[in-house]
Design a protein around this motif. Structure first.
Motif, PDB file in Angstrom:
ATOM      1  N   LYS B 108      48.403-150.701   8.772  1.00 34.88           N
ATOM      2  CA  LYS B 108      48.705-151.078   7.387  1.00 34.88           C
ATOM      3  C   LYS B 108      48.794-149.856   6.465  1.00 34.88           C
ATOM      4  N   GLY B 109      49.903-149.728   5.782  1.00 34.53           N
ATOM      5  CA  GLY B 109      50.067-148.649   4.810  1.00 34.53           C
ATOM      6  C   GLY B 109      50.203-147.295   5.485  1.00 34.53           C
ATOM      7  N   ARG B 110      50.723-146.337   4.740  1.00 36.63           N
ATOM      8  CA  ARG B 110      50.862-144.997   5.290  1.00 36.63           C
ATOM      9  C   ARG B 110      49.689-144.146   4.803  1.00 36.63           C
ATOM     10  N   PRO B 111      48.871-143.630   5.721  1.00 36.20           N
ATOM     11  CA  PRO B 111      47.702-142.847   5.296  1.00 36.20           C
ATOM     12  C   PRO B 111      48.138-141.568   4.589  1.00 36.20           C
ATOM     13  N   THR B 112      47.370-141.112   3.619  1.00 35.07           N
ATOM     14  CA  THR B 112      47.718-139.874   2.916  1.00 35.07           C
ATOM     15  C   THR B 112      47.406-138.676   3.802  1.00 35.07           C
ATOM     16  N   ARG B 113      48.055-137.548   3.495  1.00 39.04           N
ATOM     17  CA  ARG B 113      47.785-136.330   4.270  1.00 39.04           C
ATOM     18  C   ARG B 113      46.352-135.866   4.050  1.00 39.04           C
ATOM     19  N   GLU B 114      45.831-136.088   2.860  1.00 43.59           N
ATOM     20  CA  GLU B 114      44.442-135.699   2.577  1.00 43.59           C
ATOM     21  C   GLU B 114      43.488-136.497   3.467  1.00 43.59           C
ATOM     22  N   PHE B 115      43.717-137.800   3.575  1.00 45.45           N
ATOM     23  CA  PHE B 115      42.885-138.621   4.443  1.00 45.45           C
ATOM     24  C   PHE B 115      42.993-138.149   5.892  1.00 45.45           C
ATOM     25  N   LEU B 116      44.198-137.841   6.307  1.00 49.91           N
ATOM     26  CA  LEU B 116      44.401-137.441   7.704  1.00 49.91           C
ATOM     27  C   LEU B 116      43.718-136.109   8.029  1.00 49.91           C
ATOM     28  N   ARG B 117      43.586-135.243   7.019  1.00 48.68           N
ATOM     29  CA  ARG B 117      42.852-133.993   7.255  1.00 48.68           C
ATOM     30  C   ARG B 117      41.410-134.263   7.645  1.00 48.68           C
ATOM     31  N   GLU B 118      40.871-135.356   7.142  1.00 47.84           N
ATOM     32  CA  GLU B 118      39.472-135.717   7.452  1.00 47.84           C
ATOM     33  C   GLU B 118      39.325-136.172   8.901  1.00 47.84           C
ATOM     34  N   ILE B 119      40.438-136.628   9.480  1.00 47.42           N
ATOM     35  CA  ILE B 119      40.416-137.037  10.897  1.00 47.42           C
ATOM     36  C   ILE B 119      41.488-136.244  11.638  1.00 47.42           C
ATOM     37  N   ALA B 120      41.383-134.933  11.486  1.00 44.17           N
ATOM     38  CA  ALA B 120      42.436-134.050  12.015  1.00 44.17           C
ATOM     39  C   ALA B 120      42.664-134.252  13.515  1.00 44.17           C
ATOM     40  N   TYR B 121      41.646-134.699  14.231  1.00 46.04           N
ATOM     41  CA  TYR B 121      41.795-134.834  15.690  1.00 46.04           C
ATOM     42  C   TYR B 121      42.649-136.041  16.057  1.00 46.04           C
ATOM     43  N   LEU B 122      42.905-136.924  15.091  1.00 50.73           N
ATOM     44  CA  LEU B 122      43.742-138.092  15.371  1.00 50.73           C
ATOM     45  C   LEU B 122      45.133-137.996  14.749  1.00 50.73           C
ATOM     46  N   ARG B 123      45.304-137.027  13.834  1.00 49.62           N
ATOM     47  CA  ARG B 123      46.569-137.046  13.092  1.00 49.62           C
ATOM     48  C   ARG B 123      47.812-136.739  13.909  1.00 49.62           C
ATOM     49  N   PRO B 124      47.716-135.974  15.051  1.00 49.48           N
ATOM     50  CA  PRO B 124      48.955-135.828  15.839  1.00 49.48           C
ATOM     51  C   PRO B 124      49.462-137.160  16.402  1.00 49.48           C
ATOM     52  N   ARG B 125      48.676-138.225  16.264  1.00 48.13           N
ATOM     53  CA  ARG B 125      49.150-139.538  16.721  1.00 48.13           C
ATOM     54  C   ARG B 125      50.044-140.219  15.680  1.00 48.13           C
ATOM     55  N   THR B 126      50.134-139.653  14.486  1.00 53.51           N
ATOM     56  CA  THR B 126      51.040-140.229  13.484  1.00 53.51           C
ATOM     57  C   THR B 126      52.414-139.587  13.631  1.00 53.51           C
ATOM     58  N   ASN B 127      53.432-140.272  13.153  1.00 56.48           N
ATOM     59  CA  ASN B 127      54.794-139.738  13.279  1.00 56.48           C
ATOM     60  C   ASN B 127      54.956-138.393  12.587  1.00 56.48           C
ATOM     61  N   LEU B 128      54.399-138.285  11.370  1.00 53.38           N
ATOM     62  CA  LEU B 128      54.570-137.046  10.617  1.00 53.38           C
ATOM     63  C   LEU B 128      53.962-135.854  11.356  1.00 53.38           C
ATOM     64  N   PHE B 129      52.706-136.003  11.779  1.00 51.84           N
ATOM     65  CA  PHE B 129      52.040-134.857  12.408  1.00 51.84           C
ATOM     66  C   PHE B 129      52.526-134.620  13.837  1.00 51.84           C
ATOM     67  N   ASN B 130      52.922-135.680  14.505  1.00 55.65           N
ATOM     68  CA  ASN B 130      53.559-135.492  15.804  1.00 55.65           C
ATOM     69  C   ASN B 130      54.769-134.570  15.625  1.00 55.65           C
ATOM     70  N   ALA B 131      55.535-134.825  14.580  1.00 52.44           N
ATOM     71  CA  ALA B 131      56.732-134.014  14.311  1.00 52.44           C
ATOM     72  C   ALA B 131      56.357-132.585  13.918  1.00 52.44           C
ATOM     73  N   ILE B 132      55.363-132.441  13.053  1.00 46.46           N
ATOM     74  CA  ILE B 132      54.975-131.105  12.586  1.00 46.46           C
ATOM     75  C   ILE B 132      54.544-130.225  13.758  1.00 46.46           C
ATOM     76  N   PHE B 133      53.660-130.751  14.592  1.00 44.77           N
ATOM     77  CA  PHE B 133      53.118-129.901  15.654  1.00 44.77           C
ATOM     78  C   PHE B 133      54.092-129.735  16.819  1.00 44.77           C
ATOM     79  N   ARG B 134      55.046-130.659  16.925  1.00 46.63           N
ATOM     80  CA  ARG B 134      56.105-130.419  17.910  1.00 46.63           C
ATOM     81  C   ARG B 134      57.019-129.295  17.422  1.00 46.63           C
ATOM     82  N   VAL B 135      57.341-129.319  16.148  1.00 51.08           N
ATOM     83  CA  VAL B 135      58.166-128.246  15.595  1.00 51.08           C
ATOM     84  C   VAL B 135      57.419-126.915  15.700  1.00 51.08           C
TER      85      VAL B 135
END
Lengths: 458, 458
Positions: B108-135
């Motif tokens: 539900k909803g798109r988590p903010t980048r600030e929130f995702l920093r708090e769970i940095a170990y899970l953020r590569p599972r989101t589309n945005l961070f999957n893309a960032i770290f692949r690039v």
């Protein structure tokens, strides 16, 4: 500007044409009417012979150019009547940078590797070290190419860390506290340190790499790692580069498949792309090196349980210095015997739980873990890996048995609660690989600026 | 096992065939007779739709599988009647790893980048961070490929060092001294430290890279560097990766040629190899990103002296916050103006000597050095480089003017005595490049586990 490497790859392309080269004088012989310069620009093992004659107006000054000097040369590439296929007939020679008489790399005699360590900043100018560090570069690229071509995501593990992967391993502390003030104040206040807590240099990026494996399926690290161990051996440095792949939905058998495939790829890539360098090692460093590596590429690696290795060792007609024992680690002499026994690389798997790390998958027997070491002929242990324990409960129990601090690894434990799965990985010390690839047997000679106890020069 | 990426690259190859996929549930809708799983295995931005029906004997238990769980699915790839071209009709669904209800990445909803920093170990599972770290991974590879294809030798600069490249720059200290004992004893005894002297984390590998340039002609570093600066900005991290090429027989003009060529190569490589990811950034992070990058590839970079830049700034019809001055650095607002003025990337060269580093080539005017900064539209300074001072005497004099310790850099000075030559190099912060490439404007979001003041998690 043409590289000497280009000339050796196809000199006919440049024959009878005017070219310019820039590089350094390796040796210089002058005669009355002619001069000969052995010229090297670092791009290739072999020198380019430069010939100049007294028709050049500055013949006298050219003939005084010293070994080690940087020069620009224009001239025509011609076929040679001497030992080499071609040489450069100079029409113009310009001194770019002079070389003082105290230059330590004089042409007389071959300097020892020990001597060259004392002048590490000059040793890449020798043929041996030029070859070593070029192979280092090419092997590093081969590793990236292998993983990228196979869909892995390159992960930069953090270097400064507040967690300790192995639960053991001596670590370097990282701090911005003023130690003189710490001494003066008589207390350490980590709340004033840069990260507001005690931090160290990483000993392994594996735990963090697992977070990427459970997002991308396949990931690898390739970065520096650190161990503050007071070991003065030929194979220990306290700063070294490590490759740590981590793969989701992959068990121990799959892990070994990747280890074997990757190693063969790298070895083949280096043999194919560093022919001159490998010839040099084969000739002057380790006779039979190329045969050894070619054999590895074509061999099937044996896979055998640790307990069966112990059985073979116990039954061997050998008087051991260290008696092999079930449930214990094996010694160098055992590693050597077992690779000779199987006449090739051997994966030793399913090791006693008590001598392996907490994160390794616990086997059903309750005694062993799904760990593997790869032993290769002539080099011993080259890689170590394992299936990772994916059960939250088993992992917690193991950490408690080992009195480990769970709180700093809560994120690692959580990976088991949030869609965890069978996953495996391994680590390979890059310098161990280079020792194996080059035959150069001292880690100090395969790292540009090595760090060992008491040594932090450059 | 098939990767979802393979399916999207050519799904017809797999159509009406039985395949197996392994990955995670992104969302799950159940109906009475059917269930639909949005399945993602991390290899690709887009999900694979999985359809299963109540003919499967374990329909009930499958329909209870939770978001985030790891699963193995066998089935037949069929053409879809829905929005996508294809879907997987499952014949077998196995739970590999369950996901607890407190999983922070609910759909539900798109988590903010600030929130995702708090769970940095899970953020590569989101589309945005999957893309960032692949690039991040693909860009890193592009850099290696560029330099290796162009004959550069990859140099691993030492991380722990006893010398300070910039002569300034806050450094992290590295130690094995027991700080509690230091506090207790009331004195610091570096003879007891690991290297028998004070040591730190490197701020740059450039000086050491010069030793390789003067041996191989062309070299590059790519490794972590550290600055213990107490900066809490969007573009500062205290652990970051840097690329530092160094080239012998190359002057400032040649240096700029390489900077321009390299940057265009990397940008093009990423656009060609990360289409999906770049589309995502273009859509959701920075509108017009792909146009911006495509324009860069096709533009000729302007080259202009620092003093001429100041002239333009002074004549500009703009009320500056910081007044531009000859002999001084330029501010962010100036950088922005000048790239807009030239409508593209700008090399600003020949900087005032006093605001630049000691090792830069002193120009004949006595006031400037042969330094260059590359300013790009929308990102400001992306790289900085210089020709290096090759005169031993001038370098010594400059170090004396700056009260620098010459003894720890004797090897660096010696390079000028032993066949030194015109040489140049530059540095590019890898994360700065990633910010430019992705449009993601906070450095904390382009580093897997970032280190900033007070932050050393994972």
């Amino acid at each position: 500007m043409i590289d000497v490497r280009d000339l050796y790859s196809d000199y006919r392309k440049y024959l009878n044409k005017e070219i310019t080269v820039q590089g350094w004088i390796r040796s210089h012989r002058k005669q009355k009417e002619f001069g000969f310069i052995d010229f090297n620009d670092g791009t290739y093992q072999k020198n380019l012979q430069i010939v100049y004659d007294n028709k050049l107006t500055d013949f006298d000054s050219i003939s005084k150019l010293k070994l080690g000097s940087a020069i620009t040369v224009k001239g025509t590439l011609i076929e040679s009547e001497g030992n080499q296929d071609f040489e450069l007939k100079a029409s113009y020679v310009k001194l770019e940078g002079d070389c003082m008489d105290d230059y330590p790399l004089q042409s007389k005699g071959r300097p020892t590797r020990e001597f060259l360590r004392e002048i590490a900043y000059l040793r890449p100018r020798t043929n041996l070290f030029n070859a070593i560090f070029r192979v280092r570069s090419v092997a590093a690229y081969a590793i990236h190419k292998y993983f990228q071509d196979n869909g892995y995501v390159y992960f930069h593990a953090p270097i400064i860390t507040a967690s300790d992967c192995e639960g053991a391993g001596e670590m370097f502390q990282v701090t911005t506290l003023d130690l003189d003030k710490v001494a003066k104040n008589g207390k350490v206040d980590y709340s004033k340190d840069f990260f507001n807590k005690k931090s160290s240099l990483t000993v392994s990026g594996q735990l963090q790499a697992e977070t990427f494996a459970l997002a991308y399926k396949k990931t690898y690290t390739f970065g520096p790692t650190f161990r503050a161990e007071n070991s003065n051996t030929k194979i220990h440095a306290c700063e070294f580069w490590m490759i740590e792949p981590e793969i989701a939905f992959c068990d121990l058998e799959g892990d070994m498949d990747i280890m074997e495939d990757m190693l063969k790829y790298i070895v083949k890539y280096v043999l194919d792309n560093c022919k001159e360098e490998m010839d040099l090692f084969d000739k002057f460093v380790e006779k039979g090196l190329i045969d050894k590596l070619t054999k590895l590429i074509n061999s099937k690696f044996t896979r055998i349980d640790h307990k069966d290795v112990i059985k073979i060792l116990k039954e061997a007609p050998v008087k051991w210095e260290f008696e092999p024992e079930y449930g214990e680690d094996i010694a160098k002499e055992h590693e050597k015997y077992i690779t000779e026994y199987f006449n090739g690389p051997v994966f030793i798997k399913n090791w006693p739980k008590d001598i392996k790390a907490f994160y390794m998958k616990q086997n059903a027997d309750g005694k062993t873990v799904a760990a593997v070491d790869l032993e290769v002929p002539g080099a011993g242990e080259l890689m170590g890996g394992s299936q990772r324990e994916e059960s939250y409960e088993k992992l917690v129990k193991r950490m408690e048995e080992l009195n480990m601090d769970k709180s700093s690894l809560d994120w690692y434990l959580n990976l088991r609660k949030y869609g965890g799965c069978v996953h495996s990985g391994f680590g390979m010390g890059f310098e161990r690989l280079l020792i194996y690839l080059t035959g150069v047997d001292n880690i100090r000679d395969v790292i540009p600026y090595y760090r060992t106890p008491g040594n932090c020069d450059y």
